[in-house]
Design a protein around this motif. Structure first.
Motif, PDB file in Angstrom:
ATOM      1  N   ALA A  23       1.313  -1.395   0.196  1.00  0.00           N
ATOM      2  CA  ALA A  23      -0.042   0.103   0.245  1.00  0.00           C
ATOM      3  C   ALA A  23       1.126   1.184   0.649  1.00  0.00           C
ATOM      4  O   ALA A  23       1.651   1.087   0.956  1.00  0.00           O
ATOM      5  CB  ALA A  23      -1.089  -0.107   1.262  1.00  0.00           C
ATOM      6  N   VAL A  24       0.604   2.010  -1.159  1.00  0.00           N
ATOM      7  CA  VAL A  24       0.951   3.535  -1.060  1.00  0.00           C
ATOM      8  C   VAL A  24       1.342   4.228   0.557  1.00  0.00           C
ATOM      9  O   VAL A  24      -0.245   4.335   0.224  1.00  0.00           O
ATOM     10  CB  VAL A  24       0.790   4.445  -2.323  1.00  0.00           C
ATOM     11  N   LYS A  25       1.684   4.831   1.173  1.00  0.00           N
ATOM     12  CA  LYS A  25       1.603   5.493   2.600  1.00  0.00           C
ATOM     13  C   LYS A  25       0.787   6.866   2.101  1.00  0.00           C
ATOM     14  O   LYS A  25       1.709   7.517   1.876  1.00  0.00           O
ATOM     15  CB  LYS A  25       3.175   6.003   3.118  1.00  0.00           C
ATOM     16  N   VAL A  99       0.163   1.884 -10.484  1.00  0.00           N
ATOM     17  CA  VAL A  99      -0.306   2.483 -11.223  1.00  0.00           C
ATOM     18  C   VAL A  99       0.286   4.311 -11.143  1.00  0.00           C
ATOM     19  O   VAL A  99       0.351   4.497 -12.043  1.00  0.00           O
ATOM     20  CB  VAL A  99      -2.108   2.315 -10.655  1.00  0.00           C
ATOM     21  N   ALA A 100       0.195   4.220  -9.843  1.00  0.00           N
ATOM     22  CA  ALA A 100       1.446   4.796  -9.298  1.00  0.00           C
ATOM     23  C   ALA A 100       2.457   5.700 -10.254  1.00  0.00           C
ATOM     24  O   ALA A 100       3.395   6.167 -10.366  1.00  0.00           O
ATOM     25  CB  ALA A 100       1.525   5.480  -8.037  1.00  0.00           C
ATOM     26  N   ASP A 101       3.227   4.462 -10.045  1.00  0.00           N
ATOM     27  CA  ASP A 101       5.028   3.835 -10.829  1.00  0.00           C
ATOM     28  C   ASP A 101       4.324   4.328 -12.300  1.00  0.00           C
ATOM     29  O   ASP A 101       5.524   4.553 -12.937  1.00  0.00           O
ATOM     30  CB  ASP A 101       5.940   3.193 -10.444  1.00  0.00           C
ATOM     31  N   ALA A 102       3.407   3.284 -13.463  1.00  0.00           N
ATOM     32  CA  ALA A 102       4.090   3.368 -14.374  1.00  0.00           C
ATOM     33  C   ALA A 102       3.925   5.246 -14.595  1.00  0.00           C
ATOM     34  O   ALA A 102       3.931   6.058 -15.454  1.00  0.00           O
ATOM     35  CB  ALA A 102       1.767   3.159 -14.461  1.00  0.00           C
ATOM     36  N   VAL A 103       3.020   5.759 -13.688  1.00  0.00           N
ATOM     37  CA  VAL A 103       2.768   7.481 -14.591  1.00  0.00           C
ATOM     38  C   VAL A 103       3.800   8.109 -13.991  1.00  0.00           C
ATOM     39  O   VAL A 103       4.546   9.296 -15.126  1.00  0.00           O
ATOM     40  CB  VAL A 103       1.469   8.000 -13.519  1.00  0.00           C
ATOM     41  N   PHE A 104       4.493   7.770 -13.289  1.00  0.00           N
ATOM     42  CA  PHE A 104       5.807   8.472 -12.621  1.00  0.00           C
ATOM     43  C   PHE A 104       6.706   7.380 -14.244  1.00  0.00           C
ATOM     44  O   PHE A 104       7.926   8.818 -14.289  1.00  0.00           O
ATOM     45  CB  PHE A 104       6.628   7.996 -11.962  1.00  0.00           C
ATOM     46  N   LYS A 149      13.460   5.562  -8.271  1.00  0.00           N
ATOM     47  CA  LYS A 149      12.823   4.719  -6.998  1.00  0.00           C
ATOM     48  C   LYS A 149      11.106   5.381  -6.422  1.00  0.00           C
ATOM     49  O   LYS A 149      10.684   6.515  -6.707  1.00  0.00           O
ATOM     50  CB  LYS A 149      13.383   5.233  -5.492  1.00  0.00           C
ATOM     51  N   GLY A 150      10.079   4.130  -6.809  1.00  0.00           N
ATOM     52  CA  GLY A 150       8.819   4.438  -6.858  1.00  0.00           C
ATOM     53  C   GLY A 150       8.481   4.744  -5.083  1.00  0.00           C
ATOM     54  O   GLY A 150       9.382   5.091  -4.262  1.00  0.00           O
ATOM     55  N   LEU A 151       7.166   5.083  -5.202  1.00  0.00           N
ATOM     56  CA  LEU A 151       6.572   5.911  -3.973  1.00  0.00           C
ATOM     57  C   LEU A 151       6.930   5.101  -2.945  1.00  0.00           C
ATOM     58  O   LEU A 151       6.947   5.888  -1.676  1.00  0.00           O
ATOM     59  CB  LEU A 151       5.473   5.728  -4.093  1.00  0.00           C
ATOM     60  N   ASN A 152       7.038   3.601  -2.891  1.00  0.00           N
ATOM     61  CA  ASN A 152       7.047   2.698  -1.082  1.00  0.00           C
ATOM     62  C   ASN A 152       8.698   3.142  -1.912  1.00  0.00           C
ATOM     63  O   ASN A 152       8.971   1.444  -0.635  1.00  0.00           O
ATOM     64  CB  ASN A 152       6.756   1.620  -1.451  1.00  0.00           C
TER      65      ASN A 152
END
Length: 637
Positions: A23-25, A99-104, A149-152
């Motif tokens: 889960a994304v913090k 999903v978030a990493d793909a946007v980044f 580096k991704g969100l996590n």
């Protein structure tokens, strides 16, 4: 709804993989605070899916957000602004991270592309010349080269082929401690290395689980090859005996049982099992081949074994009993022949046509030898001897009996009483007639040899059972050899019946009758047993041997035993010296005739139903007896 819903008992124990994510913090709090008409509403206007989500969630239409989806056109109720998403009803999908990493990834690729094309032109904001329109293939190259580096906190990058580095969680679907079904993480696959905690894996309990264990801590330091990747196992050793830690078998088709061949289906790992035929062995997993002749497949169908060929052995209990009785019969027959030779001048011997008796005894002796021929291992010589001896033995016996009964019948034929002596009743004539009758059998046997030459063959009376026999022993052709002797026996029986009432003093026909009647019973009993035992070589051989011995024994017991008794035990003869100094037997009948000659007293006529021919009576008018008395003497017993 998950696929496992409602199918838990079928999926229990399944090993699954899932992209490693978490889960994304702060995302949960962010999402729960979103509203269609509050906060930064402009941001929601850029996300047309959120109002639709809100409409579906609360079944109301947000203000200033007209619904364009055809699935929600029937919802006209306006939202009142008090709606909110409860934390207890919200479950965040951990795949949100990707999903978030793909946007980044797109953002970093566009930023890098902008730096390469616009910064050299001195443009640091807004589009520059050559940037728009964006070439998708060119953008893809920048996307493959991004690294951040991704969100996590995980590193986001791509391999040469454009795939993301494998990063998976290994899950086990099973009952949790609370009794509910769920996924439990039991390992991971990251940076081309497998980590697996075997102690956490659980499978449905099964009493038939016998699969090997997963390697445990004892091999934790060993490197193994799994699909070309390095593998590491961690965990502690545990006992796996009919427990939920037993590894189930996961195959399309189980291995075929022993003796069955694989019938491959569309997939090489799926097949049907089919047993080989009864005479086939397993050449390989997919092929059955027939065993060569005189071979049978082994118990596991892996090879062909040679079948042991059977034949009657002298060591079997049936053969031993047969040999003992046949030996006794041979010795007894030889004893009678010796007695007949020694007392060849005895009236009982002479009157019974001793020449025919010797022929009869030779047939009896040969009948006792037949069992030895039947017990020998079949070959050309043995088969020929069997074929010849069976017919000749009984031909000798029954032809001699026929000639004896025919002779008696012609002498005492009441419808043809003559003073003249009947023709062909002399010993030499009887021997010639007997020889001619036997020549017929010899011709039959020779023709039989020419039609079906004797040879040994291997017979298969039942599955995988082979017997070495003479070819004619397996079917009805042996009847050809004894058909003629049995015809002689039938005629002999006829003569025995018509001569049964001759005078008491001439009762050899009664013994002959008893002999042929008993012999007929023996042969009538033989045929059903012989032909019903075609699949049992021992019974068939012993049946034929016993029939030969019993037929011979009947002749000895009924025909020769009374004569031996008269010769050896009953002193019915008187001895006198002849001119040559030799002993001469004189029958009682001759003594009576001598007294008749002296006293000139006529011989009293017989009271028998069959009158004695007049030529056999003394002629007192001349004081001498007729010369035809020799006919009477030779017929007397």
């Amino acid at each position: 709804m998950e696929v496992s819903s409602g199918n838990e008992k079928y999926l229990e124990g399944a090993i699954t993989i899932q992209p490693a994510s978490s889960a994304v913090k702060g995302f949960t709090e962010y999402f729960l605070g979103l509203r269609p008409e509050t906060g930064d509403g402009r941001r929601q206007k850029r996300n047309p899916w959120f109002p639709e989500y809100w409409t579906k969630m609360f079944q109301c239409q947000p203000e200033d957000f007209p619904i364009t989806s055809p699935f929600h056109m029937n919802i006209n109720k306006p939202c009142n602004g008090t709606e909110s998403i409860l934390r207890s009803e919200f479950e965040l999908n951990t795949q949100t991270q990707y999903v978030a990493d793909a946007v980044f990834v797109f953002a970093h690729a566009l930023h890098q592309m902008y730096k390469v094309k616009c910064w050299p032109q001195g443009v640091t904001s807004g589009p520059c010349e050559g940037f728009l329109p964006i070439d998708g293939e060119e953008l893809l190259l920048y996307m493959k080269n991004v690294s951040f580096k991704g969100l996590n906190g995980n590193q986001v990058a791509f391999e040469e082929d454009g795939d993301a580095p494998p990063n998976y969680k290994i899950l086990n679907f099973r009952k949790t401690n609370s009794g509910a079904y769920g996924y439990v993480e039991v390992g991971s696959y990251n940076l081309n290395k497998l980590h697996l905690n075997a102690d956490l894996i659980r499978f449905p309990r099964s009493s038939s689980a016998t699969s090997p264990e997963i390697p445990t801590a004892e091999v934790a330091d060993s490197a193994h090859n799994v699909m070309g990747k390095q593998t590491e196992y961690v965990g502690e050793k545990n006992e796996r005996i009919e427990s939920d830690t037993d590894i189930p078998v996961s195959i399309c088709s189980p291995e075929c049982p022993v003796g069955q061949v694989k019938i491959i289906q569309n997939l090489v790992c799926c097949w049907m099992c089919q047993p080989c035929q009864v005479r086939e062995y397993l050449f390989n997993e997919t092929t059955c081949l027939e065993c060569p002749p005189q071979h049978k497949p082994s118990s596991d169908k892996s090879r062909c074994d040679k079948i042991t060929i059977e034949f009657v052995s002298f060591s079997s209990i049936h053969a031993i009993i047969t040999i003992v009785f046949a030996t006794i019969g041979i010795l007894l027959t030889i004893f009678i022949i010796v007695i007949y030779i020694k007392y060849s001048e005895a009236p009982a011997v002479k009157a019974s046509a001793r020449e025919l008796c010797f022929i009869l005894l030779s047939g009896v002796l040969l009948a006792y030898i037949i069992p030895f021929l039947l017990l020998l291992k079949p070959n050309l010589v043995v088969c020929a001897a069997q074929k010849f001896s069976i017919g000749i033995a009984f031909s000798l016996m029954y032809s001699a009996l026929l000639v004896k009964t025919n002779r008696i019948a012609r002498i005492f034929d009441s419808s043809n009483v003559k003073a003249a002596r009947p023709m062909f009743i002399s010993p030499s004539s009887q021997v010639v007639i007997t020889g001619c009758l036997n020549m017929v059998e010899v011709i039959i046997v020779i023709m039989w040899f020419l039609i079906s030459f004797p040879k040994s063959v291997v017979n298969e009376p039942s599955l995988f059972r082979l017997q070495l026999i003479c070819e004619n022993f397996n079917h009805f052709s042996y009847v050809l050899g004894i058909a003629y002797p049995l015809a002689l026996l039938a005629v002999c029986t006829y003569y025995a019946i018509i001569t049964r009432k001759i005078p008491e003093a001439f009762n050899e026909s009664k013994y002959i009758g008893l002999t042929v009647y008993t012999t007929c019973v023996v042969w009538v009993s033989f045929f059903p047993i012989y032909f019903m035992s075609s699949d049992n070589l021992d019974i068939r051989t012993i049946t034929l041997s016993v029939t030969c011995m019993v037929s011979a024994s009947v002749v000895l017991a009924c025909l020769f035993a009374p004569k031996l008794y008269m010769v050896l035990c009953k002193k019915e003869t008187t001895l006198q010296k002849n001119n040559g100094g030799k002993l001469r037997f004189k029958t009682k009948l001759e003594a009576v005739e001598t007294r008749n000659q002296t006293n000139c007293t006529p011989v009293a006529p017989s009271k028998s139903p069959t009158p004695i021919p007049q030529s056999c009576c003394c002629n007192c008018t001349t004081g001498q007896c007729s010369s035809d008395n020799s006919k009477l003497n030779q017929s007397a017993v």
